[in-house]
Design an enzyme around this catalytic site. Structure first.
Site, mmCIF file in Angstrom:
data_model
loop_
_atom_site.group_PDB
_atom_site.id
_atom_site.type_symbol
_atom_site.label_atom_id
_atom_site.label_comp_id
_atom_site.label_asym_id
_atom_site.label_seq_id
_atom_site.Cartn_x
_atom_site.Cartn_y
_atom_site.Cartn_z
ATOM 1 N N HIS A 30 -0.960 0.474 -10.537
ATOM 2 C CA HIS A 30 -1.407 -0.308 -9.341
ATOM 3 C C HIS A 30 -2.940 -1.597 -9.994
ATOM 4 O O HIS A 30 -3.667 -1.513 -9.905
ATOM 5 C CB HIS A 30 -2.491 0.692 -7.690
ATOM 6 C CG HIS A 30 -3.208 -0.195 -6.868
ATOM 7 N ND1 HIS A 30 -3.871 0.412 -6.286
ATOM 8 C CD2 HIS A 30 -3.144 -1.803 -6.909
ATOM 9 C CE1 HIS A 30 -3.663 -0.673 -5.496
ATOM 10 N NE2 HIS A 30 -3.570 -1.595 -5.204
ATOM 11 N N ARG A 84 0.497 -0.650 -0.010
ATOM 12 C CA ARG A 84 0.116 -0.036 0.434
ATOM 13 C C ARG A 84 0.465 1.395 -0.076
ATOM 14 O O ARG A 84 1.825 1.209 0.461
ATOM 15 C CB ARG A 84 -0.410 0.173 1.068
ATOM 16 C CG ARG A 84 -2.469 -0.720 1.344
ATOM 17 C CD ARG A 84 -3.074 -0.331 0.716
ATOM 18 N NE ARG A 84 -4.758 -0.740 0.096
ATOM 19 C CZ ARG A 84 -4.059 -1.856 -0.900
ATOM 20 N NH1 ARG A 84 -3.876 -2.034 -1.708
ATOM 21 N NH2 ARG A 84 -5.977 -2.709 -0.539
ATOM 22 N N GLU A 119 -3.444 7.355 -4.371
ATOM 23 C CA GLU A 119 -3.529 7.577 -5.762
ATOM 24 C C GLU A 119 -5.073 8.009 -6.598
ATOM 25 O O GLU A 119 -6.299 7.976 -5.807
ATOM 26 C CB GLU A 119 -4.505 5.629 -5.232
ATOM 27 C CG GLU A 119 -2.268 5.408 -5.763
ATOM 28 C CD GLU A 119 -3.328 3.494 -5.435
ATOM 29 O OE1 GLU A 119 -4.072 3.373 -5.759
ATOM 30 O OE2 GLU A 119 -1.555 3.202 -4.791
HETATM 31 P P1 NAP Z 1 -1.758 -11.404 4.449
HETATM 32 O O1 NAP Z 1 -0.805 -12.824 4.399
HETATM 33 O O2 NAP Z 1 -2.453 -10.937 5.792
HETATM 34 O O3 NAP Z 1 0.201 -10.569 5.082
HETATM 35 C C1 NAP Z 1 0.202 -9.346 5.216
HETATM 36 C C2 NAP Z 1 1.881 -9.654 6.318
HETATM 37 O O4 NAP Z 1 1.905 -8.861 6.962
HETATM 38 C C3 NAP Z 1 1.732 -10.345 7.335
HETATM 39 O O5 NAP Z 1 2.687 -11.287 7.009
HETATM 40 C C4 NAP Z 1 1.713 -9.585 8.619
HETATM 41 O O6 NAP Z 1 3.059 -10.224 9.326
HETATM 42 C C5 NAP Z 1 2.419 -8.559 7.798
HETATM 43 N N1 NAP Z 1 1.941 -7.687 8.896
HETATM 44 C C6 NAP Z 1 0.304 -7.298 9.065
HETATM 45 N N2 NAP Z 1 0.425 -6.107 9.730
HETATM 46 C C7 NAP Z 1 1.900 -5.735 9.941
HETATM 47 C C8 NAP Z 1 1.845 -4.544 10.702
HETATM 48 N N3 NAP Z 1 1.114 -3.866 11.424
HETATM 49 N N4 NAP Z 1 3.812 -4.147 10.801
HETATM 50 C C9 NAP Z 1 4.483 -5.228 10.119
HETATM 51 N N5 NAP Z 1 3.780 -6.510 9.466
HETATM 52 C C10 NAP Z 1 2.490 -6.190 9.451
HETATM 53 O O7 NAP Z 1 -1.827 -9.984 3.362
HETATM 54 P P2 NAP Z 1 -1.625 -10.469 1.865
HETATM 55 O O8 NAP Z 1 -2.482 -10.960 1.139
HETATM 56 O O9 NAP Z 1 -0.272 -11.127 1.669
HETATM 57 O O10 NAP Z 1 -1.592 -9.197 1.875
HETATM 58 C C11 NAP Z 1 -0.835 -7.858 1.776
HETATM 59 C C12 NAP Z 1 -0.821 -6.900 1.153
HETATM 60 O O11 NAP Z 1 -0.903 -6.129 -0.077
HETATM 61 C C13 NAP Z 1 -2.674 -6.160 1.692
HETATM 62 O O12 NAP Z 1 -2.893 -5.903 2.196
HETATM 63 C C14 NAP Z 1 -2.771 -5.121 0.211
HETATM 64 O O13 NAP Z 1 -2.995 -3.802 0.751
HETATM 65 C C15 NAP Z 1 -1.923 -5.115 -0.579
HETATM 66 N N6 NAP Z 1 -2.059 -5.360 -1.844
HETATM 67 C C16 NAP Z 1 -1.536 -5.193 -3.289
HETATM 68 C C17 NAP Z 1 -2.279 -5.880 -4.392
HETATM 69 C C18 NAP Z 1 -1.624 -4.545 -5.622
HETATM 70 O O14 NAP Z 1 -2.242 -4.672 -6.500
HETATM 71 N N7 NAP Z 1 -0.422 -3.584 -5.826
HETATM 72 C C19 NAP Z 1 -3.054 -6.426 -4.538
HETATM 73 C C20 NAP Z 1 -2.889 -7.445 -3.302
HETATM 74 C C21 NAP Z 1 -2.575 -6.597 -1.940
HETATM 75 P P3 NAP Z 1 3.271 -10.577 11.240
HETATM 76 O O15 NAP Z 1 1.639 -10.780 11.688
HETATM 77 O O16 NAP Z 1 3.461 -11.325 11.541
HETATM 78 O O17 NAP Z 1 3.089 -8.697 11.208
HETATM 79 C C1 8YV Z 2 -6.964 -4.228 -6.051
HETATM 80 C C2 8YV Z 2 -5.705 -4.362 -4.026
HETATM 81 O O1 8YV Z 2 -7.201 -3.331 -7.079
HETATM 82 O O2 8YV Z 2 -6.422 -6.834 -3.429
HETATM 83 C C3 8YV Z 2 -5.874 -5.659 -2.917
HETATM 84 O O3 8YV Z 2 -5.973 -5.297 -1.763
HETATM 85 O O4 8YV Z 2 -4.972 -3.811 -3.423
HETATM 86 C C4 8YV Z 2 -5.251 -5.355 -5.419
HETATM 87 O O5 8YV Z 2 -5.929 -6.099 -5.765
HETATM 88 C C5 8YV Z 2 -7.984 -3.066 -5.291
HETATM 89 O O6 8YV Z 2 -8.515 -3.711 -3.883
HETATM 90 C C6 8YV Z 2 -9.559 -2.891 -5.963
HETATM 91 O O7 8YV Z 2 -9.514 -2.116 -5.291
#
Ligand code: NAP
Ligand code: 8YV
Length: 316
Positions: A279, A232, A261
């Site tokens: 994104h 993020r 964004e």
């Molecule tokens: P997840 O499985 O919940 O993984 C999040 C990781 O972050 C966990 O390992 C957690 O470890 C760590 N974490 C959470 N809160 C934290 C904190 N306050 N300080 C330090 N570490 C922390 O989630 P995911 O499915 O991998 O997704 C991760 C993130 O990717 C989403 O929340 C989203 O914002 C982002 N994302 C972006 C896109 C994109 O299009 N760019 C798409 C999908 C997701 P601990 O619990 O050990 O702290």
């Molecule tokens: C999406 C994302 O594009 O899943 C997330 O957290 O950042 C992306 O996969 C977004 O959430 C769409 O609203």
């Protein structure tokens, strides 16, 4: 009797078609005055299908009989889960179905940034190859790099698996050391940055991680340092990142997400060793459809069985 669902903004056809077939959908974005429509239908609304927030006390007060907010996306930093719990509203998100796609994007972004593939393509397209010769050799290489993953969750682990195949050494930071994970753990983000030269940000947004990647962390990453953000935008202090890139405190950055964004600071765009994407981490039709299907499945399951398919962890 049909169930009334609120859709504040447009969603994918796969979502709209199935929701129309199963519920009465009120589309705020089609109303001349969305607030008037919300005032008219608010009391009837039992579920919300949405991608962006905010969902907070003020919003929930307008839909007092809502039972569920089904959010499109795995990150839900736009939703105040305390307010939802207080209002007895279940929140769902779309984990897992996008993990591999986002990890692929992260690797692509890292390679583009380190080896300047976007800039090299522009060199060719602008006729420079023919006019001036080959694109300059890149100062950075992926070979021998150490990857520090901030947020070793579902996506972080999928990135680590891919990065290992590229020969990278992996370290990580999160709130706690994970059982059964052999990668070296660092208790602070600054320690992680000091131990690596490539920092992969894949932690969630929200107050706890706001500006976690700050000037001090960037200083620790050092002059060969490259930051990749697929998590993020709010997790990185963008002003500190721009200063670090301008001053040579770090080497480069690859960013899929930004603080405000779709606004991206001109200063960032003007920097030579920055790769930017709009994104697109999960943005293939197949993956977005799978996310949309999960939104539909959550709503249908909730109203058919009283149970959601993929509630956010705060729901217990
Ligand atoms: P997840 O499985 O919940 O993984 C999040 C990781 O972050 C966990 O390992 C957690 O470890 C760590 N974490 C959470 N809160 C934290 C904190 N306050 N300080 C330090 N570490 C922390 O989630 P995911 O499915 O991998 O997704 C991760 C993130 O990717 C989403 O929340 C989203 O914002 C982002 N994302 C972006 C896109 C994109 O299009 N760019 C798409 C999908 C997701 P601990 O619990 O050990 O702290
Ligand atoms: C999406 C994302 O594009 O899943 C997330 O957290 O950042 C992306 O996969 C977004 O959430 C769409 O609203």
């Amino acid at each position: 009797m049909t169930i009334d669902i609120l859709m504040p903004r447009p969603m994918l056809p796969i979502v709209q078609e199935q929701l129309d077939a199963n519920f009465t959908v009120h589309r705020l974005y089609e109303a001349d005055d969305p607030e008037t429509l919300l005032a008219e239908v608010g009391e009837k609304i039992r579920g919300v299908a949405m991608a962006f927030g905010p969902v907070d006390k003020a919003f929930l007060s307008k839909i007092p009989n809502a039972e569920i907010v089904a959010s499109f996306g795995v990150g839900y930093d736009h939703i105040n889960t305390d307010d939802c719990l207080a209002a007895k509203v279940t929140v769902t998100h779309t984990p897992d179905v996008l993990t591999e796609e986002v990890a692929d994007t992260a690797l692509g972004l890292m390679l583009m940034t380190v080896r300047e593939f976007g800039q090299a393509e522009q060199w060719l397209r602008q006729g420079n190859w023919e006019a001036k010769g080959p694109y300059p050799l890149t100062q950075a290489t992926l070979q021998g790099r150490t990857l520090g993953i901030f947020g070793l969750g579902r996506i972080g682990k999928a990135i680590a698996k891919r990065a290992e195949a590229f020969g990278m050494e992996i370290h990580y930071h999160g709130r706690r050391k994970q059982d059964g994970v052999a990668y070296p753990y660092h208790a602070t983000l600054k320690d992680l940055a000091a131990a690596c030269d490539t920092l992969m940000v894949v932690a969630p947004g929200g107050a706890e991680t706001q500006h976690a990647v700050n000037a001090e962390v960037l200083e620790a990453l050092g002059p060969n340092g490259i930051v990749i953000n697929i998590g993020r935008g709010t997790v990185i202090d963008e002003a500190a990142l721009i200063a670090a890139l301008e001053n040579g405190t770090i080497f480069g950055a690859g960013l899929d997400v930004f603080e405000q964004e779709p606004k991206v600071p001109e200063k960032l765009l003007a920097l030579p060793r920055v790769t930017v994407l709009p994104h697109v981490g999960s943005a293939s039709q197949a993956t977005r459809n799978a996310m949309g299907q999960l939104v539909v499945d959550n709503l249908k399951s909730w109203f058919d069985t009283g149970k959601a398919v993929s509630p956010v962890p705060e729901m217990g």
